[in-house]
Scaffold this motif. Structure first.
Motif, PDB file in Angstrom:
ATOM      1  N   GLY A 244       0.799  -1.223   0.000  1.00  0.00           N
ATOM      2  CA  GLY A 244       0.000   0.000   0.000  1.00  0.00           C
ATOM      3  C   GLY A 244       0.827   1.266   0.000  1.00  0.00           C
ATOM      4  N   ARG A 245       0.173   2.362   0.353  1.00  0.00           N
ATOM      5  CA  ARG A 245       0.804   3.679   0.324  1.00  0.00           C
ATOM      6  C   ARG A 245       2.057   3.724   1.207  1.00  0.00           C
ATOM      7  NH1 ARG A 245      -2.342   8.447  -0.526  1.00  0.00           N
ATOM      8  NH2 ARG A 245      -4.144   7.457   0.462  1.00  0.00           N
ATOM      9  N   ARG A 272      -4.917   1.000  -4.431  1.00  0.00           N
ATOM     10  CA  ARG A 272      -5.016   2.076  -5.433  1.00  0.00           C
ATOM     11  C   ARG A 272      -4.092   3.236  -5.091  1.00  0.00           C
ATOM     12  NH1 ARG A 272     -10.513   4.714  -7.809  1.00  0.00           N
ATOM     13  NH2 ARG A 272      -9.684   6.741  -8.305  1.00  0.00           N
ATOM     14  N   GLN A 285      -3.643  -3.416  -9.355  1.00  0.00           N
ATOM     15  CA  GLN A 285      -4.585  -2.860  -8.358  1.00  0.00           C
ATOM     16  C   GLN A 285      -5.667  -3.868  -7.959  1.00  0.00           C
ATOM     17  OE1 GLN A 285      -6.051   1.171  -8.994  1.00  0.00           O
ATOM     18  NE2 GLN A 285      -8.023   0.554  -8.170  1.00  0.00           N
ATOM     19  N   ALA A 306      -9.389   0.277   3.338  1.00  0.00           N
ATOM     20  CA  ALA A 306     -10.559   1.068   2.903  1.00  0.00           C
ATOM     21  C   ALA A 306     -11.573   0.122   2.245  1.00  0.00           C
ATOM     22  CB  ALA A 306     -10.113   2.122   1.887  1.00  0.00           C
ATOM     23  N   HIS A 309     -10.868  -1.149  -1.139  1.00  0.00           N
ATOM     24  CA  HIS A 309      -9.833  -2.195  -1.242  1.00  0.00           C
ATOM     25  C   HIS A 309     -10.419  -3.542  -0.795  1.00  0.00           C
ATOM     26  CE1 HIS A 309      -5.770  -3.718  -1.708  1.00  0.00           C
ATOM     27  NE2 HIS A 309      -5.999  -4.445  -0.613  1.00  0.00           N
ATOM     28  N   LYS A 324       1.345  -0.729  11.025  1.00  0.00           N
ATOM     29  CA  LYS A 324       1.877  -0.223  12.299  1.00  0.00           C
ATOM     30  C   LYS A 324       0.780   0.403  13.169  1.00  0.00           C
ATOM     31  CE  LYS A 324       3.515   4.319  10.803  1.00  0.00           C
ATOM     32  NZ  LYS A 324       4.651   5.198  10.603  1.00  0.00           N
ATOM     33  N   ASP A 325      -0.395   0.603  12.567  1.00  0.00           N
ATOM     34  CA  ASP A 325      -1.520   1.188  13.319  1.00  0.00           C
ATOM     35  C   ASP A 325      -2.480   0.066  13.762  1.00  0.00           C
ATOM     36  OD1 ASP A 325      -3.703   2.517  14.276  1.00  0.00           O
ATOM     37  OD2 ASP A 325      -4.232   3.494  12.371  1.00  0.00           O
ATOM     38  N   ALA A 340       3.152  -3.839  13.316  1.00  0.00           N
ATOM     39  CA  ALA A 340       4.605  -3.647  13.244  1.00  0.00           C
ATOM     40  C   ALA A 340       4.946  -2.703  12.104  1.00  0.00           C
ATOM     41  CB  ALA A 340       5.285  -4.997  13.004  1.00  0.00           C
ATOM     42  N   TYR A 343       8.968  -2.006   7.508  1.00  0.00           N
ATOM     43  CA  TYR A 343      10.384  -1.970   7.113  1.00  0.00           C
ATOM     44  C   TYR A 343      11.251  -2.863   8.000  1.00  0.00           C
ATOM     45  CZ  TYR A 343       8.775   1.596   4.002  1.00  0.00           C
ATOM     46  OH  TYR A 343       8.077   2.239   3.018  1.00  0.00           O
TER      47      TYR A 343
HETATM   48  C1  LIG Z   1     -14.587   5.271  -6.283  1.00  0.00           C
HETATM   49  C2  LIG Z   1     -13.358   4.780  -5.568  1.00  0.00           C
HETATM   50  C3  LIG Z   1     -12.796   3.590  -5.983  1.00  0.00           C
HETATM   51  C4  LIG Z   1     -11.657   3.096  -5.347  1.00  0.00           C
HETATM   52  N1  LIG Z   1     -11.135   1.907  -5.737  1.00  0.00           N
HETATM   53  C5  LIG Z   1     -10.099   1.382  -5.054  1.00  0.00           C
HETATM   54  C6  LIG Z   1      -9.560   0.119  -5.395  1.00  0.00           C
HETATM   55  O1  LIG Z   1      -9.972  -0.540  -6.344  1.00  0.00           O
HETATM   56  N2  LIG Z   1      -8.525  -0.361  -4.651  1.00  0.00           N
HETATM   57  C7  LIG Z   1      -7.996   0.327  -3.576  1.00  0.00           C
HETATM   58  O2  LIG Z   1      -7.059  -0.165  -2.936  1.00  0.00           O
HETATM   59  N3  LIG Z   1      -8.489   1.542  -3.261  1.00  0.00           N
HETATM   60  C8  LIG Z   1      -9.492   2.102  -3.976  1.00  0.00           C
HETATM   61  N4  LIG Z   1      -9.944   3.338  -3.647  1.00  0.00           N
HETATM   62  C9  LIG Z   1      -9.146   4.153  -2.688  1.00  0.00           C
HETATM   63  C10 LIG Z   1      -9.436   3.806  -1.239  1.00  0.00           C
HETATM   64  O3  LIG Z   1     -10.506   4.581  -0.776  1.00  0.00           O
HETATM   65  C11 LIG Z   1      -8.201   4.135  -0.366  1.00  0.00           C
HETATM   66  O4  LIG Z   1      -7.842   5.490  -0.546  1.00  0.00           O
HETATM   67  C12 LIG Z   1      -6.976   3.283  -0.681  1.00  0.00           C
HETATM   68  O5  LIG Z   1      -7.331   1.914  -0.685  1.00  0.00           O
HETATM   69  C13 LIG Z   1      -5.920   3.510   0.378  1.00  0.00           C
HETATM   70  O6  LIG Z   1      -4.764   2.805   0.056  1.00  0.00           O
HETATM   71  P1  LIG Z   1      -3.735   2.392   1.194  1.00  0.00           P
HETATM   72  O7  LIG Z   1      -4.425   1.520   2.184  1.00  0.00           O
HETATM   73  O8  LIG Z   1      -2.527   1.867   0.521  1.00  0.00           O
HETATM   74  O9  LIG Z   1      -3.321   3.803   1.822  1.00  0.00           O
HETATM   75  P2  LIG Z   1      -3.698   4.441   3.222  1.00  0.00           P
HETATM   76  O10 LIG Z   1      -5.142   4.458   3.441  1.00  0.00           O
HETATM   77  O11 LIG Z   1      -2.968   5.744   3.286  1.00  0.00           O
HETATM   78  O12 LIG Z   1      -3.096   3.428   4.269  1.00  0.00           O
HETATM   79  C14 LIG Z   1      -1.724   3.249   4.482  1.00  0.00           C
HETATM   80  C15 LIG Z   1      -1.588   2.345   5.712  1.00  0.00           C
HETATM   81  O13 LIG Z   1      -0.225   2.041   5.905  1.00  0.00           O
HETATM   82  C16 LIG Z   1       0.032   2.050   7.297  1.00  0.00           C
HETATM   83  N5  LIG Z   1       1.455   2.334   7.473  1.00  0.00           N
HETATM   84  C17 LIG Z   1       2.118   3.515   7.260  1.00  0.00           C
HETATM   85  N6  LIG Z   1       3.445   3.344   7.449  1.00  0.00           N
HETATM   86  C18 LIG Z   1       3.619   2.047   7.804  1.00  0.00           C
HETATM   87  C19 LIG Z   1       4.761   1.270   8.111  1.00  0.00           C
HETATM   88  N7  LIG Z   1       6.001   1.813   8.110  1.00  0.00           N
HETATM   89  N8  LIG Z   1       4.592  -0.035   8.415  1.00  0.00           N
HETATM   90  C20 LIG Z   1       3.364  -0.600   8.437  1.00  0.00           C
HETATM   91  N9  LIG Z   1       2.241   0.081   8.136  1.00  0.00           N
HETATM   92  C21 LIG Z   1       2.372   1.392   7.820  1.00  0.00           C
HETATM   93  C22 LIG Z   1      -0.860   3.110   7.870  1.00  0.00           C
HETATM   94  O14 LIG Z   1      -1.123   2.855   9.250  1.00  0.00           O
HETATM   95  C23 LIG Z   1      -2.107   2.976   6.998  1.00  0.00           C
HETATM   96  O15 LIG Z   1      -3.049   2.102   7.604  1.00  0.00           O
HETATM   97  C24 LIG Z   1     -11.067   3.838  -4.279  1.00  0.00           C
HETATM   98  C25 LIG Z   1     -11.658   5.050  -3.883  1.00  0.00           C
HETATM   99  C26 LIG Z   1     -12.766   5.507  -4.512  1.00  0.00           C
HETATM  100  C27 LIG Z   1     -13.381   6.794  -4.046  1.00  0.00           C
END
Ligand SMILES: Cc1cc2nc3c(=O)[nH]c(=O)nc-3n(C[C@H](O)[C@H](O)[C@H](O)COP(=O)(O)OP(=O)(O)OC[C@H]3O[C@@H](n4cnc5c(N)ncnc54)[C@H](O)[C@@H]3O)c2cc1C
Length: 354
Positions: A244-245, A272, A285, A306, A309, A324-325, A340, A343
């Motif tokens: 993820g992000r 995403r 994705q 989310a 996802h 980590k959260d 955890a 990294y």
């Molecule tokens: C219409 C629509 C369609 C969408 N379609 C999709 C889709 O198909 N797929 C999809 O994935 N999303 C989709 N989304 C986006 C979705 O809403 C979220 O924004 C997205 O899934 C967030 O991605 P993420 O979990 O990687 O990022 P974030 O929500 O930013 O989460 C990052 C996570 O990483 C954790 N983290 C940070 N640093 C560390 C570390 N060092 N070690 C461990 N954990 C850490 C954080 O605690 C956090 O929980 C869509 C949104 C919309 C509005």
């Protein structure tokens, strides 16, 4: 609820929640049903193929078609190698006839030439149902086909309740709508994770060639750019590791997610946020607007969970989350959770898996 004014022939008889509801739908769908009208039903399956292989989602759609009862015929269309694919298809359990049609214009699975040929066959054969997998091609061809047949498409079904009533997820999988179609010909796409794949053995369907009669279209297929990978295909892999992000860069994706996936012989996926930030390819994705998968094992690394996802992976058999959260929503669906820093945890995990 759908407004009847917008979808005149569809009536949603009920909508229920929540995320966990899919499994009961699956149980219901595996049970099948009996109806006195089933004897009149007959289905046409649009059978996708690539490089001589039958598409897994099409085989899942075949299982859904079998729940309707009656004869099931398939159409295999393409520019070349159609006969070989049809021979393979003829052995699929449940098919009694396979139609083939070939034309250079069927290359690239464009809806403009393919929808009319399926329509012509559907009308000639007086089929009551037309099925396809809810793949990129199914999602493209079938709405056009439905419009040509003046039917309202029933999309992405996860269960067959009767020959006119189906279940499908709505609101990114947060509710299940029960949809009744009164159309003479029901045009249906089937979620690739909702039913088991039909067996590619045990059948003995006849193969019949039908004319191509490809319609003139303004759309031209130019080329396919396929990314080659030695890893398992994300759509069908039994194990998936997604980043993820929190991965922060494309370099880190290669450094952390790919080796973890390789150590588990898993496919690679991404949220995403990771795709939008350019850390991973768009084809990886997972989610509502990406791929919908249900592997045996799904490992979410630095993904919050989310609903969009979750819509793409919540049916995975075992979900492992590293975040980590401790309050991240992914832990609500995870079977195994590790609070955890990725990294530290991921290199340690790779080392232990060696
Ligand atoms: C219409 C629509 C369609 C969408 N379609 C999709 C889709 O198909 N797929 C999809 O994935 N999303 C989709 N989304 C986006 C979705 O809403 C979220 O924004 C997205 O899934 C967030 O991605 P993420 O979990 O990687 O990022 P974030 O929500 O930013 O989460 C990052 C996570 O990483 C954790 N983290 C940070 N640093 C560390 C570390 N060092 N070690 C461990 N954990 C850490 C954080 O605690 C956090 O929980 C869509 C949104 C919309 C509005």
């Amino acid at each position: 609820m759908f407004a009847p004014r917008l979808l005149p022939r569809l009536a949603t008889s009920s909508v229920r929640s929540p995320l966990a509801s899919t499994s009961s739908s699956l149980l219901a769908s595996r049970r099948g049903f009996a109806s006195s009208r089933t004897a009149l039903a007959s289905s046409l399956l649009y059978l996708e193929h690539r490089e001589g292989e039958l598409n897994a989602a099409s085989l899942v759609a075949l299982t859904a078609a079998k729940k309707i009862g009656g004869d099931i015929h398939a159409i295999v269309a393409g520019d070349e190698g159609v006969k070989e694919v049809a021979d393979k298809a003829s052995k699929c359990e449940g098919l009694s006839k396979v139609f083939t049609t070939s034309s250079p214009s069927y290359r690239g699975l464009l809806s403009e030439p393919l929808a009319p040929v399926i329509k012509a066959l559907a009308e000639k054969g007086s089929y009551t149902h037309i099925f396809a997998g809810h793949t990129a091609a199914g999602r493209d061809i079938f709405p056009r086909l439905a419009a040509l047949l003046d039917s309202s498409q029933v999309s992405d079904i996860i269960a067959v309740e009767s020959e006119d009533t189906f279940q499908r997820p709505i609101y990114a999988g947060n509710a299940i709508a029960t949809v009744k179609s009164n159309d003479k010909i029901k045009v249906i796409t089937v979620r690739g994770t909702a039913f088991d794949k039909a067996s590619e053995e045990g059948g003995s369907a006849s193969v019949e060639e039908v004319g191509s009669d490809a319609a003139e279209t303004p759309t031209k297929f130019i080329e396919d750019k396929l990314s080659k990978s030695d890893r398992p295909d994300l759509a069908t892999a039994s194990r998936v590791v997604s980043g993820g992000r929190a991965i922060k860069s494309a370099e880190n994706f290669v450094k952390y997610i790919e080796p973890l996936a390789d150590s588990m012989k898993a496919a690679v996926g991404a949220s995403r946020a990771a795709v939008d930030a350019g850390y991973a390819d768009n084809a990886l994705q997972v989610g509502q607007t990406g791929k919908i998968i249900a592997p045996e094992l799904y490992v979410a690394v630095g993904i919050s969970g989310a609903i969009q996802h979750l819509a793409g992976m919540k049916d995975s058999k075992t979900i492992v989350a590293i975040n980590k959260d401790a309050d991240a929503p992914i832990f609500q669906v995870a079977d195994v959770g590790l609070v955890a820093d990725l990294y530290e945890a991921v290199p340690e995990l790779i080392e232990k898996l060696k």
